[in-house]
Design a protein around this motif. Structure first.
Motif, PDB file in Angstrom:
ATOM      1  N   VAL A   1       0.822  -1.204   0.000  1.00 14.74           N
ATOM      2  CA  VAL A   1       0.000   0.000   0.000  1.00 14.74           C
ATOM      3  C   VAL A   1       0.855   1.253   0.000  1.00 14.74           C
ATOM      4  O   VAL A   1       0.571   2.226  -0.683  1.00 14.74           O
TER       5      VAL A   1
ATOM      6  N   GLN B   1      -1.060  -5.157  -5.449  1.00 14.93           N
ATOM      7  CA  GLN B   1      -1.755  -3.941  -5.034  1.00 14.93           C
ATOM      8  C   GLN B   1      -2.716  -3.514  -6.136  1.00 14.93           C
ATOM      9  O   GLN B   1      -2.301  -3.010  -7.176  1.00 14.93           O
TER      10      GLN B   1
ATOM     11  N   ASP C   1      -5.977   3.794 -16.215  1.00 11.51           N
ATOM     12  CA  ASP C   1      -5.617   4.580 -15.035  1.00 11.51           C
ATOM     13  C   ASP C   1      -5.174   6.008 -15.386  1.00 11.51           C
ATOM     14  O   ASP C   1      -4.062   6.441 -15.058  1.00 11.51           O
TER      15      ASP C   1
ATOM     16  N   THR D   1       2.800   0.411  -9.770  1.00  5.99           N
ATOM     17  CA  THR D   1       2.423   0.149  -8.382  1.00  5.99           C
ATOM     18  C   THR D   1       1.630  -1.141  -8.235  1.00  5.99           C
ATOM     19  O   THR D   1       1.469  -1.638  -7.125  1.00  5.99           O
ATOM     20  N   SER D   2       1.127  -1.693  -9.349  1.00  5.71           N
ATOM     21  CA  SER D   2       0.371  -2.944  -9.302  1.00  5.71           C
ATOM     22  C   SER D   2       1.186  -4.152  -9.742  1.00  5.71           C
ATOM     23  O   SER D   2       0.618  -5.241  -9.888  1.00  5.71           O
TER      24      SER D   2
ATOM     25  N   TRP E   1      -8.089   2.578   4.572  1.00  3.79           N
ATOM     26  CA  TRP E   1      -7.736   3.377   3.397  1.00  3.79           C
ATOM     27  C   TRP E   1      -8.982   3.999   2.775  1.00  3.79           C
ATOM     28  O   TRP E   1      -8.996   5.183   2.401  1.00  3.79           O
TER      29      TRP E   1
ATOM     30  N   ARG F   1      -0.573   0.511 -13.674  1.00  5.12           N
ATOM     31  CA  ARG F   1       0.674   1.195 -13.354  1.00  5.12           C
ATOM     32  C   ARG F   1       1.623   0.261 -12.604  1.00  5.12           C
ATOM     33  O   ARG F   1       1.219  -0.788 -12.094  1.00  5.12           O
TER      34      ARG F   1
ATOM     35  N   TYR G   1      -6.273  -2.215  -5.200  1.00  5.74           N
ATOM     36  CA  TYR G   1      -7.168  -1.124  -4.809  1.00  5.74           C
ATOM     37  C   TYR G   1      -6.399   0.190  -4.881  1.00  5.74           C
ATOM     38  O   TYR G   1      -5.235   0.285  -4.529  1.00  5.74           O
ATOM     39  N   ARG G   2      -7.085   1.218  -5.354  1.00  2.00           N
ATOM     40  CA  ARG G   2      -6.423   2.482  -5.665  1.00  2.00           C
ATOM     41  C   ARG G   2      -7.497   3.538  -5.943  1.00  2.00           C
ATOM     42  O   ARG G   2      -8.681   3.201  -6.105  1.00  2.00           O
ATOM     43  N   ARG G   3      -7.071   4.798  -6.041  1.00  2.00           N
ATOM     44  CA  ARG G   3      -7.981   5.890  -6.351  1.00  2.00           C
ATOM     45  C   ARG G   3      -7.591   6.558  -7.651  1.00  2.00           C
ATOM     46  O   ARG G   3      -6.407   6.718  -7.950  1.00  2.00           O
TER      47      ARG G   3
ATOM     48  N   HIS H   1     -12.972   5.172  -6.157  1.00  2.00           N
ATOM     49  CA  HIS H   1     -12.316   4.313  -5.180  1.00  2.00           C
ATOM     50  C   HIS H   1     -12.475   2.873  -5.688  1.00  2.00           C
ATOM     51  O   HIS H   1     -13.555   2.293  -5.558  1.00  2.00           O
TER      52      HIS H   1
ATOM     53  N   GLN I   1      -7.394  -2.059   3.913  1.00  2.00           N
ATOM     54  CA  GLN I   1      -8.158  -1.484   2.804  1.00  2.00           C
ATOM     55  C   GLN I   1      -9.361  -0.711   3.340  1.00  2.00           C
ATOM     56  O   GLN I   1      -9.705   0.354   2.810  1.00  2.00           O
TER      57      GLN I   1
END
Length: 562
Positions: free
Chosen positions: A11, A308, A61, A299-300, A360, A297, A310-312, A322, A357
């Motif tokens: 995260v 990872q 994204d 980050t995943s 978050w 991205r 879940y993201r915004r 969300h 999560q």
């Protein structure tokens, strides 16, 4: 490393391995350059005897400065080894972003390396673009040029921008029907597409069948290895209707269960009573293949059995998306996966999101200043009791199996004074619309949010139309306002004063090429929680004689899986 610490790292930090692909976002292109003159790209193409862009292109994204571009090289998409018929070495892939649809004005370009370790996939994070505008893009390896895709950037964080055309979809079982709804979605020209899970299905052919037989077959065995998942993703990605939808707009994707195994929960497979010592290896393979095949991205990038997701995503001041993951962190279903009167469903210690999560998400509600807070997730959020008596018979695979978790999140957006909370859902292979409550046992109590549910793209076959007002679930649950069992998607228009949702359907998917129409339209007004129906297409007279669905038939349609 413990599960908690491992996930906390995912995260708060970038996943390791981000250098697997080269973002190459720093090079500005010469607007007059020939995109085929890069010597490295030309040299690579000498080993390629056929077009490697058989899986199309995608973007995803977006933010106000850029987006992710994706493609995956595969000369033979259905190769059993999962390598798509590609030579086992890296290939430099040139990419270009254009300011015009005819691809004459290059604004960004670079080279990214597609490696066999990552299925020859390419993920490019493009930045330094103008906010709130359209762009077009394509890739090249030597003489081979990909199709052109359309992307767009979000409005600046301080701007509302114009209205947002957003479509959302779920559940595309290749064997059950053609992906006509993806084609029709592309023709609706959305700005953004959300895929809420079951992008592909894990079964081998003739395992998950519909009455009359499946219209297409899966290649390969049930997906368990990396090669299996790569092959299955490639079979889906090779579909021209799906390619058209990906090329039409940027996507935000999250998985549900069939990307791994039906009804899996965290580290527990669907049938824990059956020994599956390789389940975590299967999960790791599924996660890796999912990243390889989606416009995500860095980050995943997955780390072993963790990813990872879940993201915004902020769409200016208009909307905050969300995107949730209700599979990777959930407690196991309390009393099995089906409809049950289950004491574990109300256990406050159980969660469908996991503690981190959930925190978050609640923190995001408190910090959001968006006009619309939109929760993109997988399984039915509102209560759906199928029993008119005192017992609650609900789906333990949905939020009904995690009542305290749902209550904390709903109370969270109320306490944060979220202006407009809208939950988007897939999974159940039918269109639904509902009001969200803090207390579903008090139908006169205030609504505090809205839920819109998209039917399947193809899962279940053609389906059938019916009079939504006669559905027994709506009588038992007065907060449920609409039901339709045809295939399709939901197309929304998000404006400052309202969100309009068209429930789009196609009458046939077991034969290709059906036209699409709007079965019903619902509106959510600014600061007025709950859904309001503004249009309902009359039922086709030829269908009026059809028997209306019973509770038992509805449950069977949702749970009739291997």
């Amino acid at each position: 490393m413990s599960k908690l610490n491992r996930r906390h790292f995912l995260v708060t930090g970038l996943a390791a391995g981000a250098a697997v692909t080269i973002p190459a976002t720093a090079a500005l292109a010469d607007p007059g350059a020939d995109p085929g003159t890069d010597p490295a790209v030309e040299a690579a193409s000498r080993e390629l005897r056929t077009d490697p862009f058989t899986l199309g292109v995608a973007s995803g994204d977006p933010d106000h400065e850029g987006f992710v571009l994706w493609t995956r090289l595969a000369q033979e998409p259905l190769a059993e080894d999962g390598f798509g018929g590609m030579p086992q070495r890296p290939f430099p892939v040139q990419w270009q972003v254009y300011a015009d649809e005819r691809c004459r004005r290059v604004v960004r370009s670079g080279v990214s390396v597609a490696t066999p370790e990552w299925g020859h996939s390419v993920h490019v994070e493009v930045d330094r673009l103008s906010s709130d505008r359209e762009y077009w893009y394509r890739f090249r390896v030597g003489k081979y040029v990909s199709p052109v895709g359309r992307a767009r950037t979000a409005p600046h964080p301080l701007s509302y921008g114009s209205s947002l055309a957003m479509a959302f979809v779920s559940c595309a079982q290749y064997e059950h029907g053609y992906f006509t709804s993806y084609r029709r979605l592309a023709e609706d020209n959305p700005d953004l597409v959300l895929h809420l899970g079951d992008y592909q299905y894990e079964y081998t052919k003739d395992t998950y069948t519909i009455p009359g037989g499946n219209v297409r077959d899966h290649e390969g065995p049930e997906t368990e290895t990396l090669a299996n998942y790569r092959q299955r993703h490639a079979q889906y990605k090779a579909d021209p209707d799906l390619q058209a939808a990906h090329a039409a707009a940027p996507w935000l994707v999250v998985w549900d269960d069939h990307e791994v195994d039906n009804n899996w929960a965290d580290e527990i497979p669907e049938k824990p009573e059956v020994p599956q010592p390789n389940f975590l290896a299967r999960r790791e393979a599924a996660f890796r293949a999912y990243y390889e095949n989606m416009p995500l991205r860095r980050t995943s990038i997955p780390r072993g059995i963790d990813m990872q997701l879940y993201r915004r995503i902020r769409w200016g001041r208009m909307a905050m998306f969300h995107m949730l993951d209700t599979r990777q962190y959930r407690d196991d279903q309390g009393c099995g996966d089906g409809y049950r009167d289950c004491p574990a469903a109300v256990d406050p210690a159980r969660s469908i999101t996991g503690n981190e999560q959930e925190s978050w998400l609640l923190d995001g509600f408190h910090h959001s200043r968006a006009q619309w807070d939109i929760i993109g997730q997988q399984v039915f959020f509102a209560q759906r009791d199928n029993n008119a008596g005192p017992a609650k018979i609900t789906s333990q695979d949905a939020w009904d199996g995690y009542v305290a978790s749902r209550q904390r999140i709903t109370q969270g957006w109320v306490d944060a004074k979220v202006r407009n909370a809208v939950v988007l859902t897939g999974d159940v292979h039918a269109h639904w619309a509902s009001d969200l409550k803090l207390d579903y046992d008090d139908p006169t109590g205030p609504s505090v949010g809205s839920e819109l549910v998209a039917t399947s793209i193809s899962t279940g076959g053609d389906g059938a139309d019916s009079d939504p007002s006669t559905h027994p679930f709506l009588a038992i649950n007065p907060h449920l306002k609409f039901y339709n069992n045809q295939r399709g998607y939901v197309l929304t228009k998000i404006e400052r004063d309202q969100l309009t949702a068209d429930f789009r359907v196609v009458p046939k998917v077991q034969t290709p090429g059906a036209e699409v129409y709007t079965r019903a339209t619902f509106v959510v007004e600014d600061r007025v929680p709950g859904v309001q129906q503004t249009y309902l297409r009359p039922l086709d007279p030829t269908l009026r004689a059809q028997q209306q669905l019973t509770v038992e038939e509805t449950v069977r349609l949702e749970t009739e899986r291997p």
